[in-house]
Structures are given as structure tokens and as C-alpha cells.
Design a protein around this motif. Structure first.
Motif, mmCIF file in Angstrom:
data_model
loop_
_atom_site.group_PDB
_atom_site.id
_atom_site.type_symbol
_atom_site.label_atom_id
_atom_site.label_comp_id
_atom_site.label_asym_id
_atom_site.label_seq_id
_atom_site.Cartn_x
_atom_site.Cartn_y
_atom_site.Cartn_z
ATOM 1 N N GLY A 197 4.363 3.820 2.388
ATOM 2 C CA GLY A 197 3.166 4.279 1.698
ATOM 3 C C GLY A 197 3.068 3.729 0.293
ATOM 4 N N VAL B 71 -2.647 -2.698 -2.049
ATOM 5 C CA VAL B 71 -4.088 -2.454 -2.186
ATOM 6 C C VAL B 71 -4.513 -2.614 -3.643
ATOM 7 N N GLY C 74 -4.982 -3.091 2.962
ATOM 8 C CA GLY C 74 -4.539 -1.885 3.660
ATOM 9 C C GLY C 74 -4.257 -2.148 5.126
ATOM 10 N N GLN C 75 -5.073 -2.979 5.744
ATOM 11 C CA GLN C 75 -4.866 -3.305 7.157
ATOM 12 C C GLN C 75 -3.578 -4.095 7.360
ATOM 13 N N ALA D 205 -0.970 -4.055 5.373
ATOM 14 C CA ALA D 205 0.150 -3.145 5.118
ATOM 15 C C ALA D 205 0.459 -2.322 6.355
ATOM 16 N N ALA D 206 -0.586 -1.856 7.051
ATOM 17 C CA ALA D 206 -0.382 -1.093 8.281
ATOM 18 C C ALA D 206 0.194 -1.990 9.373
ATOM 19 N N ARG E 50 3.739 -2.454 8.815
ATOM 20 C CA ARG E 50 4.444 -1.168 8.737
ATOM 21 C C ARG E 50 5.121 -0.981 7.375
ATOM 22 N N LEU E 51 4.400 -1.299 6.314
ATOM 23 C CA LEU E 51 4.937 -1.094 4.979
ATOM 24 C C LEU E 51 4.957 0.383 4.644
ATOM 25 N N HIS F 133 4.407 0.973 -0.909
ATOM 26 C CA HIS F 133 4.131 -0.463 -0.889
ATOM 27 C C HIS F 133 2.697 -0.743 -0.463
ATOM 28 N N LYS F 134 2.166 0.065 0.433
ATOM 29 C CA LYS F 134 0.768 -0.103 0.823
ATOM 30 C C LYS F 134 -0.142 0.119 -0.383
ATOM 31 N N LYS F 135 0.124 1.164 -1.143
ATOM 32 C CA LYS F 135 -0.706 1.442 -2.315
ATOM 33 C C LYS F 135 -0.646 0.297 -3.316
#
Length: 433
Positions: free
Chosen positions: A285, A292, A275-276, A278-279, A282-283, A287-289
Motif C-alpha cells: 500500500g 501514484v 495505481g493499476q 502497482a496492483a 502487487r506492491l 509503495h502504491k501511494k
């Protein structure tokens, strides 16, 4: 004299001929990727034109010929012509006035070589006459292209100080076009100035890294970046050995390259860290999920461990799960002979896809070296039972309905997703206790 082949398909476009006529043959040249890729006999994705006309003159000329034009970057000299065959960017010749490593102040120019001199690599500074196809090369780009050498124009350190992102662009171009050994001056400059990447926006760094990871085989380049101390600046958590293993597994099973899965391979199986990152990159939402969820790959299907276990039980409500369908709409990759699934693995893989979505299932299976064959051509089913049907059978609305749904779904999963008739039989069995 080198020329673009006159029978090159994109050079035959009538809409491009009309655009060149509006600008004037002597006032337009194709530049950059379209010229480079044509000389390499590769598919051309984007077409760019350079011109000594200033942007407002370009717009005036195009509008006079009925060509739609949009001032996409007019302050920097770029407008975009909207053509039937695809958009074409037209940029006025420029030279840099000031640079600070992140952005440049430019002035319009009239000299083609001045414009070429401000570009990054010699293979990107090739210009072509739109009618004769003659290629103009001031910095040895043609020889470098033939030798598959990626090399900065002029002094590598100066080019990097103008735009620090060129460090990452260098390695991306090396992965796509370069051969070994790489240009030593370019590598040394990238290593010496790697710390300057810290001053760039995270979004720019993330986009460049994801583009690199989407190439057919970025693993050797990523390993070289680590050796030179570059990768540690942008992704200190990276494990390049795991990336190489994933690429090999993708090839073995015929899976298409996937940048997000490769990013997951570079990271340890730690959801918080994913998650960090991805942030940091700047992926989106979605792609972040997915990143993770890929980090949960230590929970293998069918092992009885973890929230993604593919055994019996209710469908887990997992934050960020794709649901029962692949929201990206992409079909599973065609297989070219991956390993056959062992007993029980086929059902486990399909339950994993049902629980978390096809993409996440493919990610976890490939990251752990398991067969993706069970998902090839298989559509994720929808559980054919609703709470209202249970209420209609006399169960009071509330927790009892939820418990019954979970029990029936567990049986449905264990039996391999049988049809609705069997589900209703199982419902009757559950209700009878």
C-alpha cells in the motif's frame, strides 16, 4: 584447479565450521551466489549449502549439535539453520521430476552434478568444498564468470520452459553480471518464449522487475528487453528512454538507486495508470501511494499548477501523502555535485517535501531534472500552530479556525518555515485582518 581464497572473511566464521561439522565435510558444499560472488570479489549476502542428506536427517544432525533449525521449505528439501552470523539455507540435492513453467516436482538425489544440472545459469551452478575451497564446475561456469557471460545451462529453451520466470532472471543477471555482447542463444530463447510470462503470478513478476530496477543501471538492459519484445509483456506502458534519463540524473546528483522511482520513470505521468501497475505488481500500500504521487510530476513546484504547487495556501490533504516526515526513515542521499537550485527553487522543493514527504519530493525533483540539494540535510518541520491556540485567541471552534490555520500556514510557508514566535506574530496579524 580453482579454489576460494582461504582468507575469505565469511569462510572464517566459526558458526559455519560448526554447521559443516554437523553435516560432515564430505556431505556439504557451498553453492550458488556465495561461491559466484566470492570469485568476483564481491560482497556475499546469502550463504547456501547443498547436501545429499535428506531434510529430516539434516534437522536431526543440527539439533544434535544444538544448532537451531527451521523447516522453511522442507517439502522442497530446504531447511534453514539459524546461526549467530546469519541464517543459512541447506537444501538436499535434487533433480526435477516434472515442471510446468511455474513450479517443479522434485525428487531427492545423491549426485552433485544432477543437482547442478537443474539450476538456471552456469555461473550459479558452482559448488565449493567447505574445507579446501575447491570449486566444482560441470557446465563452464568459471569460464563464463571470467568472460562476464550469463548463459543458461544446457538448452536455453528447455530451462525457460521449466520455469518461465527465468526469462526475467536472465535479464536481471545480465544487468548485474553480464557484458556485451550477450549470449545470443539466451536472448533468442527469451524473446521466443516471452509470452509465457503471462502465466506467472503477478507477485513473482513484480518482485523480479523491482529487483532489476534496483540495480545500479538497469536502463540498457530494459532497453534490450524492449527491443526483444520481453518488456512489453510485463509492462507494455514502459518508456525506456525516460528510465535512462532518470538514471543519468541520479548519477549526476548523487542520488542512490531507487527501484520504485525507476518504475515511475518507466510510466507516463498518469496517476490512474500508476495505481493499476502497482496492483499488477502487487506492491504494498505504501509503495502504491508513492508511485501514484510520483505520477503527479507534471505539477512542478512553484509553477502555480496542480495540487502539489509549492506556493502559498493551505497544506493539501492528498490521499497517500507521506505527511510531514519520511515514514521510511531514510536520510536524503549524499550529494556529489548536482546542479545548484535556481532562485525560488530551494523553497519550492522544501515546501514540496513538507506537503508530500521527502521520498515523493525526491522522486518528483529527480524525475523532472530539478536539484535535490535543498533537501540534503534538511529536516521537514512541523507546523507549530494548533487549532486550540486559535480558539484560545477568541475564534469560535469550527470553519473559522480551519480558515485561520490555512491562512497562517500559507504565510509560514511563504516565509520559509520561521520559528514558533514568528508564527504567533503572523497569527495576530491574520486575526487583526
Amino acid at each position: 584447479m580453482t579454489r576460494l581464497a582461504p582468507d575469505t572473511p565469511w569462510l572464517q566464521r566459526e558458526d559455519l565450521a560448526r554447521l559443516i561439522a554437523a553435516l560432515g565435510q564430505k556431505n556439504a558444499r557451498y553453492v550458488g551466489g556465495a561461491v559466484r560472488d566470492t570469485l568476483l570479489a564481491q560482497a556475499v549476502k546469502d550463504i547456501d549449502i547443498a547436501t545429499p542428506h535428506e531434510p529430516r536427517e539434516v534437522m536431526r544432525r543440527l539439533k544434535a549439535q544444538g544448532i537451531q533449525v527451521v523447516p522453511t521449505g522442507i517439502d522442497h528439501g530446504t531447511v534453514t539453520a539459524i546461526l549467530p552470523g546469519g541464517a543459512v539455507e541447506i537444501t538436499t540435492l535434487r533433480h526435477d521430476v516434472t515442471t510446468d513453467g511455474r513450479r517443479a516436482t522434485v525428487a531427492f538425489a545423491q549426485d552433485w552434478q544432477d543437482d547442478a544440472a537443474r539450476r538456471d545459469f552456469t555461473i550459479n551452478a558452482l559448488y565449493a568444498d567447505p574445507v579446501t575451497g575447491e570449486v566444482f564446475d560441470w557446465f563452464g561456469g568459471l569460464d563464463d564468470l571470467k568472460a562476464r557471460k550469463v548463459r543458461f545451462i544446457g538448452d536455453a529453451r528447455s530451462r525457460i520452459r521449466e520455469d518461465h520466470l527465468r526469462i526475467l532472471r536472465y535479464f536481471r543477471f545480465q544487468a548485474k553480471f553480464g557484458s556485451q555482447p550477450a549470449d545470443p542463444e539466451s536472448e533468442t530463447a527469451c524473446a521466443e518464449l516471452a509470452a509465457t510470462l503471462k502465466g506467472l503470478s503477478r507477485e513473482r513478476v513484480g518482485m523480479e522487475m523491482m529487483t532489476l530496477l534496483g540495480l545500479p543501471d538497469p536502463a540498457p538492459t530494459a532497453a534490450r528487453m524492449a527491443e526483444l519484445g520481453v518488456l512489453q509483456v510485463v509492462l507494455p506502458e514502459a518508456d525506456v528512454g525516460a528510465l535512462a534519463a532518470l538514471v543519468a540524473e541520479e548519477v549526476r546528483q548523487g542520488a542512490a538507486p531507487d527501484a520504485l522511482r525507476r518504475l515511475a520513470a518507466l510510466l507516463p505521468p498518469d496517476a490512474d495508470l500508476a495505481g493499476q501497475v502497482a496492483a499488477r505488481f502487487r506492491l504494498s500500500g505504501a509503495h502504491k501511494k508513492r508511485l501514484v504521487l510520483a505520477a503527479g510530476r507534471e505539477f512542478l513546484p512553484g509553477t502555480g499548477r496542480g495540487p502539489s504547487d509549492a506556493g502559498g495556501g493551505a497544506r493539501a490533504v492528498i490521499p497517500g501523502a507521506e505527511g510531514s516526515r519520511d515514514h521510511e526513515g531514510a536520510p536524503p542521499p549524499a550529494l556529489r555535485g548536482g546542479p545548484p537550485p535556481r532562485a525560488g527553487e530551494e523553497q519550492a522543493a522544501r515546501i514540496l517535501a513538507y506537503r508530500l514527504g521527502r521520498n515523493t519530493a525526491l522522486d518528483r525533483l529527480l524525475l523532472t531534472g530539478q536539484s535535490i540539494a535543498p533537501l540534503d540535510g534538511w529536516d521537514i518541520p512541523v507546523f507549530p500552530l494548533k487549532g486550540g491556540e486559535i480558539v484560545a485567541r477568541g475564534v469560535k471552534a469550527g470553519p473559522d479556525v480551519a480558515r485561520t490555520l490555512r491562512a497562517v500556514e500559507a504565510r509560514w510557508l511563504a516565509e520559509g518555515f520561521p520559528a514558533a514566535d514568528r508564527v504567533h506574530e503572523v497569527l495576530g496579524e491574520v486575526l487583526r485582518g
